[in-house]
Design a protein around this motif. Structure first.
Motif, short mmCIF file in Angstrom:
data_model
loop_
_atom_site.label_atom_id
_atom_site.label_comp_id
_atom_site.label_asym_id
_atom_site.label_seq_id
_atom_site.Cartn_x
_atom_site.Cartn_y
_atom_site.Cartn_z
N PHE A 194 9.77 39.40 -4.55
CA PHE A 194 10.11 39.05 -5.92
C PHE A 194 11.08 40.06 -6.52
CE2 PHE A 194 9.22 39.16 -10.52
CZ PHE A 194 9.35 37.82 -10.84
N GLU A 195 12.35 39.64 -6.69
CA GLU A 195 13.36 40.50 -7.32
C GLU A 195 14.37 39.68 -8.13
OE1 GLU A 195 14.95 43.77 -4.72
OE2 GLU A 195 14.12 42.50 -3.14
N PRO A 196 13.96 38.62 -8.82
CA PRO A 196 14.94 37.68 -9.39
C PRO A 196 15.60 38.20 -10.66
CG PRO A 196 12.76 37.02 -10.04
CD PRO A 196 12.58 38.19 -9.13
N SER A 206 12.38 32.75 -17.83
CA SER A 206 12.04 34.17 -17.91
C SER A 206 13.18 34.95 -17.29
CB SER A 206 10.72 34.47 -17.18
OG SER A 206 10.44 35.86 -17.23
N VAL A 207 13.80 35.81 -18.09
CA VAL A 207 14.86 36.68 -17.60
C VAL A 207 14.23 38.01 -17.24
CG1 VAL A 207 17.03 37.85 -18.14
CG2 VAL A 207 16.60 35.54 -19.03
N ILE A 208 14.40 38.42 -16.00
CA ILE A 208 13.79 39.66 -15.52
C ILE A 208 14.77 40.79 -15.75
CG2 ILE A 208 12.57 40.74 -13.61
CD1 ILE A 208 11.42 38.02 -14.48
N GLU A 209 14.55 41.58 -16.80
CA GLU A 209 15.50 42.61 -17.19
C GLU A 209 15.24 43.94 -16.49
OE1 GLU A 209 15.30 42.77 -21.40
OE2 GLU A 209 16.41 40.90 -21.70
N SER A 229 4.28 28.86 -21.10
CA SER A 229 4.65 30.16 -20.53
C SER A 229 4.50 30.14 -19.02
CB SER A 229 3.80 31.28 -21.14
OG SER A 229 2.43 31.06 -20.87
N LEU A 230 5.13 31.10 -18.37
CA LEU A 230 5.07 31.21 -16.92
C LEU A 230 3.94 32.15 -16.51
CD1 LEU A 230 8.89 31.53 -16.19
CD2 LEU A 230 7.47 29.49 -15.91
N LYS A 231 3.21 31.74 -15.49
CA LYS A 231 2.09 32.53 -15.00
C LYS A 231 2.42 33.06 -13.60
CE LYS A 231 -2.82 32.13 -13.74
NZ LYS A 231 -3.97 31.19 -13.61
N PHE A 232 2.23 34.37 -13.41
CA PHE A 232 2.56 35.03 -12.14
C PHE A 232 1.27 35.41 -11.41
CE2 PHE A 232 5.97 35.53 -15.08
CZ PHE A 232 7.15 35.51 -14.34
N GLU A 233 1.23 35.03 -10.14
CA GLU A 233 0.04 35.38 -9.35
C GLU A 233 0.48 36.01 -8.03
OE1 GLU A 233 -2.46 32.04 -8.68
OE2 GLU A 233 -2.69 31.53 -10.80
N PRO A 234 -0.13 37.13 -7.65
CA PRO A 234 0.21 37.73 -6.35
C PRO A 234 -0.25 36.84 -5.21
CG PRO A 234 -1.65 38.85 -7.34
CD PRO A 234 -1.16 37.89 -8.37
#
Length: 236
Positions: A194-196, A206-209, A229-234
């Motif tokens: 994950f490096e977007p 979602s902008v990853i700053e 909203s966006l949900k992140f799961e490992p």
């Protein structure tokens, strides 16, 4: 300092073949209010899927005169760029007065049909996903217009992948990934690294700053839509 090279006569330019890919806007009505309402519904459901795309308007099924100016203004409002038209000789001549050039249908890569009598919810799963075995580098864009996309490789900085279904990246995801581009809220994005720069599902962005402070940086992760909203799961 060396003087710039001068090429005179026919050597000053080259003529090469090129393929132009556009979105095809298929009209089934000449009624302006019906067209604008249908366009609004389609664009709200498509999120950013068609933004920035050149558009060829297919009015070959329309016999009645079309009010071109309000239709063109609406397309530009949604960040679409009308460049051509295909239809009867009379329709093409009328469109030419508004800057549209007659083109061949073979130039169109995707279709937005307007209006559609019945709207069906998008399918969250496509039986045959599109599989891409390559790295995508800056400036490259890959679209899966009819379902899931699987990328076996790297999506580099400045690259973009888009799918109406799910997106799976087996490699570093460093560019932009847009899933559920037709409004499919059940779509998801997964990557092994994950490096977007940006991710989106069904129009939720979602902008990853600052990646280095992100808890999922360079880790396997699954992204889903939960409400607005966006949900992140490992993963793993």
């Amino acid at each position: 300092m060396n003087a710039p090279t001068t090429r005179k006569g026919p050597q000053a330019l080259d003529i090469k073949s090129a393929t132009i890919y556009t979105v095809r806007l298929v009209l089934h009505s000449a009624n302006t209010s019906e067209l604008l309402e249908a366009l609004q519904q389609r664009m709200e459901g498509a999120g950013a899927f068609f933004q920035g795309e050149p558009v060829v308007i297919d009015c070959s099924a329309i016999m009645d005169p079309i009010e071109w100016e309000p239709l063109l203004q609406a397309l530009r409002h949604y960040q679409l760029h009308p460049i051509g038209v295909t239809g009867s000789t009379e329709q093409e001549q009328a469109a030419a007065q508004h800057g549209l050039t007659a083109v061949e249908l073979s130039l169109a890569k995707a279709a937005i049909e307007i209006p559609e009598p019945e709207q069906t919810p998008p399918s969250p799963v496509t039986p045959a996903p599109l599989i891409l075995h390559q790295n995508l580098r800056s400036g490259q864009r890959f679209v899966a217009p009819e379902g899931d996309l699987i990328v076996i490789g790297m999506v580099g900085h400045g690259a973009e992948i888009i799918a109406t279904g799910n997106i799976s990246v087996y490699g570093p995801l460093r560019g932009k990934a847009i899933a559920g581009a037709n409004g499919n809220t059940n779509a998801w994005i997964s990557t092994t690294e994950f490096e977007p720069e940006l991710i989106a599902i069904a129009g939720v962005y979602s902008v990853i700053e600052d990646l280095h402070t992100n808890p999922h940086h360079k880790k396997p992760v699954l992204i889903q839509l939960e409400g607005d909203s966006l949900k992140f799961e490992p993963l793993g």
